[in-house]
Design a protein around this motif. Sequence first.
Motif, short mmCIF file in Angstrom:
data_model
loop_
_atom_site.label_atom_id
_atom_site.label_comp_id
_atom_site.label_asym_id
_atom_site.label_seq_id
_atom_site.Cartn_x
_atom_site.Cartn_y
_atom_site.Cartn_z
N ARG A 10 75.55 8.90 10.94
CA ARG A 10 76.22 10.70 11.56
C ARG A 10 76.43 11.33 13.24
N TRP A 46 70.16 14.27 8.01
CA TRP A 46 71.44 13.76 7.33
C TRP A 46 70.64 12.02 7.31
N GLY A 66 74.45 19.27 5.27
CA GLY A 66 75.87 18.74 3.74
C GLY A 66 75.22 19.96 3.04
N ALA A 67 76.21 19.68 1.91
CA ALA A 67 75.84 20.35 1.21
C ALA A 67 74.91 20.27 -0.30
N GLY A 68 74.74 18.97 0.03
CA GLY A 68 74.37 17.85 -0.37
C GLY A 68 73.08 17.48 0.16
N ARG A 224 79.97 12.57 -5.38
CA ARG A 224 78.68 11.55 -4.88
C ARG A 224 78.86 9.83 -5.36
N HIS A 272 84.94 9.21 2.96
CA HIS A 272 84.01 10.63 2.63
C HIS A 272 84.46 11.33 3.55
N SER A 275 85.49 16.44 2.64
CA SER A 275 85.14 18.17 3.48
C SER A 275 83.75 17.94 4.17
N THR A 277 81.51 19.39 7.24
CA THR A 277 80.66 20.09 7.69
C THR A 277 80.87 20.85 8.96
C1 OXD Z 1 77.62 16.91 1.63
C2 OXD Z 1 79.14 16.48 2.22
O1 OXD Z 1 76.71 16.74 0.88
O2 OXD Z 1 79.55 16.60 3.46
O3 OXD Z 1 77.80 17.63 2.44
O4 OXD Z 1 78.90 15.07 0.85
#
Ligand code: OXD
Length: 309
Positions: A10, A46, A66-68, A224, A272, A275, A277
């Motif tokens: 990224r 990331w 990210g959220a994950g 995922r 992917h 959404s 960030t």
């Molecule tokens: C996340 C993603 O976890 O981009 O934010 O998958």
Amino acid sequence: MSITIFSQGRNTSRWESALKEHRPGLEVYVYPNTAPAEQVEFALAWNHPPGVFTEFPNLKCIASTGAGVDHILRDPELPVGVQITRIVDEDLTQDMATFVTAQVLNHVRGLHRYKDAQRGHTWKQHSYRRTSDVVIGVMGMGVLGTHTAQQLSKLGFKVNGWSRSPKLIEGIGAYAGAEELTAFLEKANILICLLPLTKDTANILNKDTFSRLPKGAYVINVARGEHLVDDDLIEMLDGGHLSGASLDVFREEPLPEEHPFWEHPLIHVTPHIASITNPASAVSQILENYDRMRHGEPLLHVVSKTKGY
Ligand code: OXD
Ligand code: NDP
């Protein structure tokens, strides 16, 4: 005063600018360029190179961009005392809900059919289901799942949620735990996966799960790639039990050139992007946690290493 970014695959430039703009004077490094190892305390990560954090003896926090956090927790050499945080952000939450809503409506209204028809100059009307005739099942009723479920409910869909612990949310049916999974699945005309990837949720989108859905169900995976057993999906689509799938995440990303999902007529692939960030919006919580770490205060959005999310 420094933050070090560890990221593979990224582009980090938007994070670098956001951090510098919001905190002039902060030193921002991108690995492998770092401050002297013993000065590195705060990492923004990331898909970091596995094992890399063992190089930094005073690391205190690894913040997911990210959220994950599965990309962090899968590292077998994660330093023991380090806290892991994730992003909880209004833009991220809203973008997920709008993306999923777009996929749901595209399917329910069969919009893709008219694009194909237009190519052949064919004027043909198809019947469609009204939102109130469609039951949507959301797996994972956390930050993203709850907001997505509420938005779909506002459009008139009947929405049920499934989580580890029951979520009592007005207008949304609540199902929880393995014992209520079948009852949840049996009603879902559209199944949306918004679970975190953990040892309990890996491969959860499999033949057994799909066979409990009503015939003609549609599957949306925005969580995922490892939640989905790829061959099981293809088998259930080709056998006619499922009517289609929208997939935003994959076991290997980018999706390999030769993967059968690319050519499957019932699969809609996106790269992917459900959404992503927005650093300009999420940077304030990173800096807030950076300050909290330096002052020894409790961090925001800390994940449980035991639960895996
Ligand atoms: C996340 C993603 O976890 O981009 O934010 O998958
Ligand atoms: P949260 O941690 O807020 O929510 C997780 C939810 O999953 C909770 O409701 C939790 O239950 C439930 N859950 C966890 N394990 C189980 C289980 N074994 N059985 C049943 N329910 C379970 O996560 P977010 O909503 O913030 O994010 C979800 C995922 O979305 C992320 O982990 C990431 O993988 C993915 N994502 C994908 C993006 C994309 O662009 N495609 C972008 C951002 C995120 P309980 O509430 O009871 O704890």
